[in-house]
Write a protein that holds these residues in place. Structure first.
Motif, mmCIF file in Angstrom:
data_model
loop_
_atom_site.group_PDB
_atom_site.id
_atom_site.type_symbol
_atom_site.label_atom_id
_atom_site.label_comp_id
_atom_site.label_asym_id
_atom_site.label_seq_id
_atom_site.Cartn_x
_atom_site.Cartn_y
_atom_site.Cartn_z
ATOM 1 N N UNK A 1 -1.485 -13.467 -13.866
ATOM 2 C CA UNK A 1 -2.663 -14.368 -14.053
ATOM 3 C C UNK A 1 -3.821 -13.405 -13.763
ATOM 4 N N UNK A 2 -4.652 -13.549 -14.830
ATOM 5 C CA UNK A 2 -5.913 -12.631 -14.884
ATOM 6 C C UNK A 2 -6.882 -13.011 -13.783
ATOM 7 N N UNK A 3 -6.860 -13.710 -13.059
ATOM 8 C CA UNK A 3 -7.724 -14.235 -12.121
ATOM 9 C C UNK A 3 -8.086 -12.843 -11.141
ATOM 10 N N UNK A 4 -6.972 -12.261 -10.625
ATOM 11 C CA UNK A 4 -7.175 -11.101 -9.565
ATOM 12 C C UNK A 4 -7.859 -9.921 -10.433
ATOM 13 N N UNK A 5 -7.566 -9.622 -11.509
ATOM 14 C CA UNK A 5 -8.248 -8.790 -12.180
ATOM 15 C C UNK A 5 -9.701 -8.800 -12.428
ATOM 16 N N UNK A 6 -9.912 -10.098 -12.788
ATOM 17 C CA UNK A 6 -11.431 -10.488 -12.746
ATOM 18 C C UNK A 6 -12.297 -10.406 -11.487
ATOM 19 N N UNK A 7 -11.477 -10.905 -10.384
ATOM 20 C CA UNK A 7 -12.137 -10.537 -9.048
ATOM 21 C C UNK A 7 -12.362 -9.134 -8.829
ATOM 22 N N UNK A 8 -11.574 -8.358 -9.116
ATOM 23 C CA UNK A 8 -11.523 -6.717 -9.093
ATOM 24 C C UNK A 8 -12.764 -6.281 -9.574
ATOM 25 N N UNK A 9 -12.926 -6.638 -10.996
ATOM 26 C CA UNK A 9 -14.117 -6.180 -11.691
ATOM 27 C C UNK A 9 -15.257 -6.738 -11.178
ATOM 28 N N UNK A 10 -15.606 -7.909 -10.465
ATOM 29 C CA UNK A 10 -16.687 -8.125 -10.131
ATOM 30 C C UNK A 10 -17.007 -7.495 -8.701
ATOM 31 N N UNK A 11 -15.893 -7.277 -8.166
ATOM 32 C CA UNK A 11 -16.042 -6.627 -6.816
ATOM 33 C C UNK A 11 -16.529 -5.185 -7.079
ATOM 34 N N UNK A 12 -15.831 -4.411 -7.959
ATOM 35 C CA UNK A 12 -16.618 -3.102 -8.296
ATOM 36 C C UNK A 12 -17.799 -3.113 -8.968
ATOM 37 N N UNK A 13 -18.285 -4.319 -9.786
ATOM 38 C CA UNK A 13 -19.423 -4.253 -10.056
ATOM 39 C C UNK A 13 -20.367 -4.329 -8.975
ATOM 40 N N UNK A 14 -20.097 -4.989 -7.924
ATOM 41 C CA UNK A 14 -21.065 -5.402 -6.825
ATOM 42 C C UNK A 14 -21.355 -3.902 -6.036
ATOM 43 N N UNK A 15 -20.250 -3.346 -5.980
ATOM 44 C CA UNK A 15 -20.220 -1.939 -5.177
ATOM 45 C C UNK A 15 -21.140 -0.895 -6.064
ATOM 46 N N UNK A 16 -20.954 -1.046 -7.349
ATOM 47 C CA UNK A 16 -21.968 -0.195 -8.349
ATOM 48 C C UNK A 16 -23.286 -0.731 -8.384
ATOM 49 N N UNK A 17 -23.786 -1.701 -7.934
ATOM 50 C CA UNK A 17 -25.057 -2.376 -8.270
ATOM 51 C C UNK A 17 -25.344 -2.839 -9.649
ATOM 52 N N UNK A 18 -24.216 -3.329 -10.197
ATOM 53 C CA UNK A 18 -24.698 -3.741 -11.621
ATOM 54 C C UNK A 18 -25.397 -5.273 -11.553
ATOM 55 N N UNK A 19 -26.119 -5.419 -12.464
ATOM 56 C CA UNK A 19 -26.805 -6.865 -12.558
ATOM 57 C C UNK A 19 -25.868 -7.785 -12.930
ATOM 58 N N UNK A 20 -25.170 -7.523 -14.011
ATOM 59 C CA UNK A 20 -24.096 -8.518 -14.514
ATOM 60 C C UNK A 20 -22.852 -7.903 -15.189
ATOM 61 N N UNK A 21 -21.999 -8.631 -15.395
ATOM 62 C CA UNK A 21 -20.850 -8.039 -16.419
ATOM 63 C C UNK A 21 -20.804 -9.131 -17.673
ATOM 64 N N UNK A 22 -20.674 -8.420 -18.765
ATOM 65 C CA UNK A 22 -20.416 -9.191 -20.053
ATOM 66 C C UNK A 22 -19.134 -9.083 -20.505
ATOM 67 N N UNK A 23 -18.468 -10.180 -21.080
ATOM 68 C CA UNK A 23 -17.078 -10.181 -21.572
ATOM 69 C C UNK A 23 -17.232 -10.817 -22.972
ATOM 70 N N UNK A 24 -16.831 -10.140 -24.131
ATOM 71 C CA UNK A 24 -17.095 -10.594 -25.361
ATOM 72 C C UNK A 24 -15.372 -11.119 -25.658
ATOM 73 N N UNK A 25 -14.996 -12.129 -25.333
ATOM 74 C CA UNK A 25 -13.896 -12.707 -25.308
ATOM 75 C C UNK A 25 -13.536 -13.131 -23.822
ATOM 76 N N UNK A 26 -12.265 -13.432 -23.694
ATOM 77 C CA UNK A 26 -11.772 -13.755 -22.302
ATOM 78 C C UNK A 26 -11.883 -15.128 -21.800
ATOM 79 N N UNK A 27 -11.463 -16.286 -22.810
ATOM 80 C CA UNK A 27 -11.658 -17.616 -22.548
ATOM 81 C C UNK A 27 -10.906 -18.032 -21.168
ATOM 82 N N UNK A 28 -9.527 -17.395 -21.251
ATOM 83 C CA UNK A 28 -8.723 -17.704 -20.102
ATOM 84 C C UNK A 28 -9.248 -17.143 -18.843
#
Length: 365
Positions: A112-139
């Motif tokens: 399942x992709x959920x764990x990978x999404x959580x990892x991206x959000x975790x890294x994004x927070x640690x790197x002080x990203x404002x947001x993450x944009x996905x061009x696709x990825x309905x699942x």
């Protein structure tokens, strides 16, 4: 503001008979020698997922590739490419991927992709990203509403050109016949000279549409990393030695993408754009490529939508998702393709419009 709809990562206390929890890896495809080999057999992988496109984006704009991979043991089972965009004007964020029509996550297994999404959000927070944009990825987001919806159009290709031609709308068939009778010649090239020739028309077409052109450096990198490596082609229609329409197509072994198109307004009645598309369709089909995607279309652009449907394409939705890391939620977006800015850009002299594009695109990715 919308609730995220993001599933939580799996808990760590699994019974002994369950598969091990996935591990996650961040990598840079530009320096990972085996990246393209690992994704080559994945049906959803396009040129946009390749190291070549990463080199174009990083080399032109200085974006940092952070491609996320989930592994079961040592085997990759899912991957999502992300570029970190650093801008003093618009802030730091992650985009999958900038200047890419669509970029679906890749699945190599049953994870399942959920764990990978959580990892991206975790890294994004640690790197002080404002947001993450996905061009696709309905699942990735289950039933959560997308932030923005575009239309995509895809055409099944074959070497049977008669069958392809017969499935086009009558207006498209008439336009192709008119262009053929006008005495146009069509050339296929992967040279820097052809890329420059295309770019000259590209700048004029963008001005006509009220948009700044990308800097030529962007197309120089496209030539070096995609065209020169046999992953794309410039298709041009010429009349008495003058280029009147041209387009750039990217492709891998199974799928092609119509990425850019431009034409001379003074020769629109020749229908050279239709001839360029038709000759490209035949060329790609004879190479054994099975599918051509015609890029994204804004939902409100009915004229462009009708043009693409006229080629016998299948229409589908391209969902974009913007996850605001400060609000911890998906947010709605508005398509900014058309507005007051188009009139401003249309009125600028070409040298100033090109300068604007060279400055603007790094910040607007």
């Amino acid at each position: 503001m919308l609730s995220s709809g993001v599933p939580r990562a799996e808990k760590s206390s699994l019974p002994p008979d369950k598969p091990p929890l996935p591990s996650f890896r961040q990598e840079n495809p530009i320096v990972s020698a085996d990246w393209d080999g690992r994704i080559s057999n994945e049906p959803a992988a396009s040129v946009f997922h390749s190291a070549a496109w990463a080199k174009v984006l990083s080399g032109t704009y200085g974006f940092t590739p952070i491609y996320f991979t989930a592994l079961r043991g040592s085997e990759p089972v899912s991957a999502i490419p992300v570029m970190e965009v650093e801008s003093w004007l618009t802030g730091r964020r992650g985009v999958s991927l900038p200047f890419t029509d669509e970029c679906e996550p890749l699945d190599f297994g049953d994870l399942p992709r959920a764990g990978l999404l959580e990892e991206i959000l975790r890294v994004g927070r640690s790197r002080k990203w404002k947001y993450v944009e996905f061009r696709g990825g309905k699942k990735l987001f289950n039933d959560a509403p997308p932030s923005l919806i575009f239309l995509g159009h895809k055409l099944k290709l074959s070497a049977d050109t008669d069958s392809l031609f017969n499935q086009f709308g009558s207006a498209v068939r008439r336009a192709i016949r008119k262009a053929e009778k006008a005495g146009l010649t069509v050339e296929f090239s992967q040279t820097l000279e052809a890329t420059r020739d295309y770019y000259s028309l590209h700048c004029k077409t963008r001005q006509e549409h009220g948009l700044p052109p990308q800097p030529f450096q962007f197309f120089r990198h496209i030539h070096a990393h995609i065209l020169a490596r046999g992953m794309g082609v410039v298709v041009s229609a010429r009349l008495r030695g003058r280029t009147v329409a041209s387009a750039l197509f990217f492709h891998n072994r199974s799928e092609a993408i119509y990425k850019f198109g431009a034409s001379d307004d003074a020769a629109l009645e020749l229908r050279a754009n239709n001839l360029v598309m038709w000759e490209a369709i035949k060329w790609l089909g004879c190479k054994g490529i099975k599918l051509l995607r015609l890029g994204r279309t804004s939902a409100g652009n009915e004229g462009l939508r009708r043009y693409k449907l006229g080629w016998g394409t299948e229409e589908y939705a391209i969902n974009y998702y913007k996850y605001d890391l400060r609000k911890n939620a998906l947010v709605l977006e508005k398509d900014a393709a058309a507005g007051w800015h188009n009139k401003v850009f249309h009125s600028l002299p070409m040298f100033l419009l090109r300068w604007t594009g060279s400055v603007l695109y790094k910040h607007s990715a």
